[in-house]
Design a protein around this motif. Structure first.
Motif, short mmCIF file in Angstrom:
data_model
loop_
_atom_site.label_atom_id
_atom_site.label_comp_id
_atom_site.label_asym_id
_atom_site.label_seq_id
_atom_site.Cartn_x
_atom_site.Cartn_y
_atom_site.Cartn_z
N LEU A 262 -6.98 -0.31 -2.89
CA LEU A 262 -6.35 -0.63 -1.61
C LEU A 262 -6.86 0.32 -0.55
O LEU A 262 -7.08 1.50 -0.84
CB LEU A 262 -4.82 -0.52 -1.70
CG LEU A 262 -4.13 -1.25 -2.85
CD1 LEU A 262 -3.91 -0.31 -4.03
CD2 LEU A 262 -2.78 -1.81 -2.40
N THR A 263 -7.05 -0.15 0.67
CA THR A 263 -7.48 0.74 1.73
C THR A 263 -6.29 1.55 2.23
O THR A 263 -5.15 1.10 2.17
CB THR A 263 -8.08 -0.04 2.92
OG1 THR A 263 -7.07 -0.86 3.51
CG2 THR A 263 -9.24 -0.91 2.46
N GLU A 264 -6.59 2.74 2.75
CA GLU A 264 -5.50 3.59 3.22
C GLU A 264 -4.80 2.97 4.42
O GLU A 264 -3.58 3.09 4.57
CB GLU A 264 -6.02 4.99 3.56
CG GLU A 264 -7.07 5.03 4.64
CD GLU A 264 -7.38 6.46 5.07
OE1 GLU A 264 -6.45 7.27 5.06
OE2 GLU A 264 -8.52 6.75 5.42
N SER A 265 -5.54 2.27 5.30
CA SER A 265 -4.92 1.63 6.46
C SER A 265 -3.91 0.58 6.01
O SER A 265 -2.87 0.40 6.64
CB SER A 265 -5.99 0.98 7.34
OG SER A 265 -6.88 1.95 7.85
N MET A 266 -4.23 -0.12 4.91
CA MET A 266 -3.34 -1.15 4.40
C MET A 266 -2.01 -0.57 3.96
O MET A 266 -0.94 -1.06 4.35
CB MET A 266 -4.01 -1.85 3.22
CG MET A 266 -3.18 -2.96 2.59
SD MET A 266 -3.74 -3.35 0.91
CE MET A 266 -5.48 -3.57 1.17
N ILE A 267 -2.05 0.48 3.17
CA ILE A 267 -0.79 1.01 2.63
C ILE A 267 -0.04 1.84 3.66
O ILE A 267 1.18 1.96 3.59
CB ILE A 267 -1.02 1.83 1.36
CG1 ILE A 267 -1.92 3.04 1.62
CG2 ILE A 267 -1.60 0.97 0.26
CD1 ILE A 267 -2.06 3.95 0.42
N LEU B 242 -0.52 -7.66 -1.24
CA LEU B 242 0.45 -6.60 -1.53
C LEU B 242 1.85 -7.03 -1.13
O LEU B 242 2.84 -6.63 -1.75
CB LEU B 242 0.06 -5.31 -0.79
CG LEU B 242 0.65 -4.01 -1.34
CD1 LEU B 242 0.19 -3.77 -2.77
CD2 LEU B 242 0.24 -2.84 -0.45
N LYS B 243 1.95 -7.88 -0.10
CA LYS B 243 3.25 -8.36 0.36
C LYS B 243 3.73 -9.57 -0.42
O LYS B 243 4.90 -9.93 -0.36
CB LYS B 243 3.16 -8.71 1.87
CG LYS B 243 2.90 -7.51 2.77
CD LYS B 243 2.72 -7.95 4.21
CE LYS B 243 2.39 -6.76 5.11
NZ LYS B 243 2.13 -7.18 6.52
N ALA B 244 2.80 -10.24 -1.12
CA ALA B 244 3.18 -11.40 -1.92
C ALA B 244 3.70 -10.93 -3.29
O ALA B 244 3.91 -9.74 -3.51
CB ALA B 244 1.97 -12.32 -2.08
N ASP B 245 3.87 -11.87 -4.19
CA ASP B 245 4.43 -11.52 -5.50
C ASP B 245 3.31 -11.00 -6.41
O ASP B 245 2.96 -11.62 -7.42
CB ASP B 245 5.10 -12.75 -6.11
CG ASP B 245 5.94 -12.38 -7.34
OD1 ASP B 245 6.11 -11.18 -7.60
OD2 ASP B 245 6.39 -13.31 -8.04
N ILE B 246 2.76 -9.84 -6.04
CA ILE B 246 1.60 -9.30 -6.74
C ILE B 246 1.95 -8.83 -8.15
O ILE B 246 1.11 -8.87 -9.05
CB ILE B 246 0.96 -8.14 -5.92
CG1 ILE B 246 -0.37 -7.73 -6.52
CG2 ILE B 246 1.92 -6.95 -5.83
CD1 ILE B 246 -1.43 -8.82 -6.51
N ILE B 247 3.18 -8.41 -8.36
CA ILE B 247 3.59 -7.92 -9.69
C ILE B 247 3.44 -9.01 -10.75
O ILE B 247 2.80 -8.80 -11.79
CB ILE B 247 5.04 -7.40 -9.67
CG1 ILE B 247 5.26 -6.39 -8.53
CG2 ILE B 247 5.38 -6.78 -11.02
CD1 ILE B 247 4.40 -5.17 -8.61
N SER B 248 4.02 -10.19 -10.48
CA SER B 248 3.93 -11.27 -11.46
C SER B 248 2.50 -11.76 -11.61
O SER B 248 2.10 -12.16 -12.71
CB SER B 248 4.86 -12.42 -11.07
OG SER B 248 4.47 -12.99 -9.83
N THR B 249 1.72 -11.73 -10.53
CA THR B 249 0.31 -12.14 -10.59
C THR B 249 -0.44 -11.26 -11.58
O THR B 249 -1.21 -11.74 -12.42
CB THR B 249 -0.35 -12.04 -9.20
OG1 THR B 249 0.29 -12.96 -8.31
CG2 THR B 249 -1.84 -12.37 -9.29
#
Length: 281
Positions: A152-157, A126-133
């Motif tokens: 995505l897990t709630e703890s993550m977001i 999520l912190k990497a360039d996930i959009i282009s991926t």
């Protein structure tokens, strides 16, 4: 030393043979992960998600599996945290996204256009360039964006909710759907929940397991379903293993379920066989 640090620092731990075995295993797995992709040791299995009322397959969750040539079958519970720790989860996760998109695009071409696929994202992704991926995966596979769901897990977001809102909004703008996995097991913030551009809440199997025996689990599950529907969100219950659990969820208005009662995770070949069987029945 690292074991002491992992337990909160400012403490000491005595050497044990078990600790040595753990350290050795850790080194073996880390070395194995580095070559697992190039040696084609990863594969995906697909667990169907069923409409509660019709019990028809409406989607699939892609799950990562690793069978090492040297170490044998490694549980995701063991290797995914290590991949997160080492940063290799980005490369492995990108492979999983591309593989799932290509596989579903193939099934769409065989007449199963109504099926969507869900892929789990890690915090690092999520912190990497996930959009282009995601954009590349959709372009290469030809899969329509609405057929891809990110879990995505709630703890993550909730680790950085403001940044999460921004990234999720960008992902949502691509046209895909977003699910919050393991809802209720972390530290939810209802004020942020309404701001996240999400489509689905998934009820963790921790609540489903004793849903017919534990009044607290039953109450929590019913509350999640009511909350989700009031926010116009879809609800999926995980870990459904008995008919009694399925009956409770149906009566409570749950939308979709997945679990061993209806289907375990399947290889791509067996998944296609199940889809064809359902289509011809």
């Amino acid at each position: 030393m690292y074991h002491a640090k992992s337990l909160g620092r400012n403490n000491y731990q005595f050497y044990t043979e078990k600790l040595n075995q753990y350290a050795t295993r850790h080194v073996q797995l880390e070395a194995g992960l580095k070559k697992a992709l190039q040696d084609n040791e990863f594969h995906l299995v697909y667990q169907p998600k069923f409409n509660v009322e019709t019990q028809q397959i409406v989607g699939l969750e892609a799950l990562l599996r690793w069978e090492s040539q040297e170490l044998g079958i490694i549980s995701p519970v063991e290797f995914i945290p290590l991949a997160e720790e080492t940063g290799m989860i980005n490369q492995i996760g990108n492979w999983a996204i591309n593989q799932a998109c290509c596989q579903l695009a193939l099934w769409h071409g065989q007449g199963f256009e109504h099926i969507a696929v869900a892929v789990n994202l890690s915090a690092r992704q999520l912190k990497a360039d996930i959009i282009s991926t995601i954009e590349v995966a959709l372009a290469v596979s030809g899969l329509p964006a609405h057929a891809l769901e990110l879990e995505l897990t709630e703890s993550m977001i909730m680790g950085n909710p403001q940044d999460s809102v921004a990234v999720l909004s960008q992902l949502k703008a691509l046209g895909l759907t977003i699910a919050i996995d393991d809802f209720g097991t972390g530290y939810s913030s209802l004020s942020y929940l309404k701001r996240f551009p999400i489509d689905t809440l998934k009820i963790d199997q921790e609540f489903v397991r004793d849903i017919t025996e534990d009044p607290d689990d039953a109450a929590i599950t019913s509350a999640i379903i009511t909350l989700a529907h009031s926010l116009e969100l879809n609800v999926v219950a995980e870990g459904v293993e008995t008919q009694e659990q399925l009956n409770f969820l149906r009566d409570g208005g749950c939308d979709q379920v997945q679990g061993f009662l209806l289907s375990k995770p399947l290889t791509a070949i067996n998944c296609l066989a199940l889809l064809n069987q359902e289509k011809n029945s």
